[in-house]
Every structure is written in structure tokens, then in C-alpha cells.
Design a protein around this motif. Structure first.
Motif, mmCIF file in Angstrom:
data_model
loop_
_atom_site.group_PDB
_atom_site.id
_atom_site.type_symbol
_atom_site.label_atom_id
_atom_site.label_comp_id
_atom_site.label_asym_id
_atom_site.label_seq_id
_atom_site.Cartn_x
_atom_site.Cartn_y
_atom_site.Cartn_z
ATOM 1 N N PRO A 33 -17.832 -12.595 -23.273
ATOM 2 C CA PRO A 33 -18.062 -11.511 -22.625
ATOM 3 C C PRO A 33 -18.521 -11.413 -21.285
ATOM 4 N N CYS A 34 -18.980 -12.457 -20.578
ATOM 5 C CA CYS A 34 -19.402 -12.700 -19.298
ATOM 6 C C CYS A 34 -18.553 -13.182 -18.432
ATOM 7 N N LEU A 35 -17.327 -13.827 -19.116
ATOM 8 C CA LEU A 35 -16.141 -14.325 -18.058
ATOM 9 C C LEU A 35 -15.843 -13.643 -17.031
ATOM 10 N N GLY A 36 -15.460 -12.520 -17.240
ATOM 11 C CA GLY A 36 -15.184 -11.757 -16.105
ATOM 12 C C GLY A 36 -16.288 -11.442 -14.861
ATOM 13 N N ALA A 37 -17.112 -11.085 -15.266
ATOM 14 C CA ALA A 37 -18.285 -11.235 -14.359
ATOM 15 C C ALA A 37 -18.548 -12.455 -13.396
ATOM 16 N N ILE A 38 -18.613 -13.437 -14.390
ATOM 17 C CA ILE A 38 -18.932 -14.722 -13.644
ATOM 18 C C ILE A 38 -17.630 -15.173 -12.582
ATOM 19 N N SER A 39 -16.569 -14.841 -13.147
ATOM 20 C CA SER A 39 -15.291 -15.498 -12.475
ATOM 21 C C SER A 39 -15.025 -14.408 -11.222
ATOM 22 N N SER A 40 -15.291 -13.315 -11.364
ATOM 23 C CA SER A 40 -14.681 -12.066 -10.119
ATOM 24 C C SER A 40 -16.070 -11.823 -9.314
ATOM 25 N N GLY A 41 -17.200 -11.695 -10.063
ATOM 26 C CA GLY A 41 -18.291 -11.276 -9.342
ATOM 27 C C GLY A 41 -18.711 -9.695 -9.739
ATOM 28 N N GLN A 42 -17.948 -9.380 -10.527
ATOM 29 C CA GLN A 42 -18.025 -7.735 -11.179
ATOM 30 C C GLN A 42 -19.485 -7.701 -11.726
ATOM 31 N N ASP A 43 -19.914 -6.551 -11.987
ATOM 32 C CA ASP A 43 -21.185 -6.331 -12.550
ATOM 33 C C ASP A 43 -20.946 -6.682 -14.037
ATOM 34 N N PRO A 44 -21.621 -7.104 -14.793
ATOM 35 C CA PRO A 44 -21.680 -7.584 -16.032
ATOM 36 C C PRO A 44 -21.837 -6.208 -17.074
ATOM 37 N N SER A 45 -21.131 -6.474 -18.120
ATOM 38 C CA SER A 45 -21.363 -5.477 -19.333
ATOM 39 C C SER A 45 -22.668 -5.527 -20.035
ATOM 40 N N ALA A 46 -22.961 -4.495 -20.716
ATOM 41 C CA ALA A 46 -24.424 -4.475 -21.663
ATOM 42 C C ALA A 46 -23.980 -5.700 -22.582
ATOM 43 N N GLU A 47 -22.845 -6.021 -23.152
ATOM 44 C CA GLU A 47 -22.627 -6.834 -24.095
ATOM 45 C C GLU A 47 -22.797 -8.412 -23.560
ATOM 46 N N CYS A 48 -22.511 -8.448 -22.194
ATOM 47 C CA CYS A 48 -22.653 -9.905 -21.600
ATOM 48 C C CYS A 48 -23.968 -10.131 -21.407
ATOM 49 N N LYS A 78 -25.299 -16.506 -10.802
ATOM 50 C CA LYS A 78 -26.795 -16.008 -10.628
ATOM 51 C C LYS A 78 -26.687 -14.627 -10.255
ATOM 52 N N LYS A 79 -25.637 -14.011 -9.737
ATOM 53 C CA LYS A 79 -25.824 -12.492 -9.548
ATOM 54 C C LYS A 79 -25.712 -11.637 -10.890
ATOM 55 N N VAL A 80 -25.045 -12.346 -11.816
ATOM 56 C CA VAL A 80 -24.979 -11.856 -13.225
ATOM 57 C C VAL A 80 -26.359 -11.936 -13.913
ATOM 58 N N ALA A 81 -27.050 -13.074 -13.754
ATOM 59 C CA ALA A 81 -28.167 -13.051 -14.575
ATOM 60 C C ALA A 81 -29.237 -12.216 -13.382
ATOM 61 N N ALA A 82 -29.253 -11.919 -12.476
ATOM 62 C CA ALA A 82 -29.997 -10.880 -11.703
ATOM 63 C C ALA A 82 -29.723 -9.581 -12.213
ATOM 64 N N VAL A 83 -28.694 -9.329 -12.368
ATOM 65 C CA VAL A 83 -28.288 -7.816 -12.789
ATOM 66 C C VAL A 83 -28.830 -7.782 -14.193
ATOM 67 N N CYS A 84 -28.698 -8.844 -15.022
ATOM 68 C CA CYS A 84 -29.172 -8.780 -16.430
ATOM 69 C C CYS A 84 -30.767 -8.989 -16.467
ATOM 70 N N ALA A 85 -31.180 -8.992 -15.451
ATOM 71 C CA ALA A 85 -33.044 -9.140 -15.395
ATOM 72 C C ALA A 85 -33.250 -10.610 -16.022
ATOM 73 N N ILE A 86 -32.569 -11.698 -16.004
ATOM 74 C CA ILE A 86 -32.590 -12.950 -16.572
ATOM 75 C C ILE A 86 -33.042 -13.882 -15.377
ATOM 76 N N ASN A 87 -33.825 -14.884 -15.622
ATOM 77 C CA ASN A 87 -34.224 -15.983 -14.717
ATOM 78 C C ASN A 87 -33.112 -16.765 -14.883
ATOM 79 N N PRO A 88 -32.342 -17.069 -13.693
ATOM 80 C CA PRO A 88 -31.462 -18.235 -13.675
ATOM 81 C C PRO A 88 -32.294 -19.522 -14.042
ATOM 82 N N PRO A 89 -31.494 -20.652 -14.672
ATOM 83 C CA PRO A 89 -32.150 -22.049 -14.938
ATOM 84 C C PRO A 89 -32.062 -22.660 -13.645
ATOM 85 N N THR A 90 -32.934 -23.412 -13.584
ATOM 86 C CA THR A 90 -33.335 -24.441 -12.213
ATOM 87 C C THR A 90 -33.134 -25.836 -12.657
#
Length: 90
Positions: A33-48, A78-90
Motif C-alpha cells: 500500500p506504500c508503493l505509490g507514496a514511496i515511488s512518487s513522493g505522494q502522501d501516504p494513505s492511512a493503510e500505508c 523517509k518522507k513517508v515515514a515522517a508523514v506517518c510519524a515513524i522513525n526511519p531506520p538508521t
């Protein structure tokens, strides 16, 4: 479109790599469900966002996978993670 198809193929291949029972919950295909957001930079869905939170314990393993790392570590991811309030992995 070719990039999306390549990502899908890589996710399928990575899902096949999961071998032990403890890692059975880690399934990169659940992030579809995150494919579109990660590939295009659009905002992620709630499902994502829900799927990202579900798969968050797996991110370090995904980063270790050379087929998944470019997607997990990408600026859009990283943008999707930020919008979803998730810390990206390091």
C-alpha cells in the motif's frame, strides 16, 4: 511504470528470502500500500501508515537486504515515514 514493476519484483524476491519462523512476520509485500507514496513522493494513505507501523521492527532487516535497501533508504521512503510519524531506520 518500469520502476514500479521493478520494485514489485524485488519485493516478491525479498519476501521469498524470509526463512525462519521468527522472521515470518517480516514481509515486505505487506508494504505494497506504500508503493505509490514511496515511488512518487505522494502522501501516504492511512493503510500505508498502518502497514509501516506493523512492519517497523523489520526495517533494519530490510536495510540489510541489498534489493530492498534503495527503497527503504530513499528520500521518498523517509518522507513517508515522517508523514506517518515513524522513525526511519538508521
Amino acid at each position: 511504470m518500469k520502476g514500479i514493476a521493478a520494485l514489485f519484483v524485488m519485493l516478491v524476491m525479498a519476501a521469498a528470502v524470509v526463512q525462519d519462523a521468527a522472521a515470518a512476520e517480516c514481509n515486505p509485500m505487506k508494504l505494497f500500500p506504500c508503493l505509490g507514496a514511496i515511488s512518487s513522493g505522494q502522501d501516504p494513505s492511512a493503510e500505508c501508515c498502518a502497514k509501516l507501523k506493523e512492519q517497523q521492527p523489520c526495517f533494519c532487516d530490510y536495510l540489510k537486504n541489498p534489493q530492498l535497501k534503495p527503497y527503504v533508504d530513499s528520500p521518498n521512503a523517509k518522507k513517508v515515514a515522517a508523514v506517518c510519524a515513524i522513525n526511519p531506520p538508521t
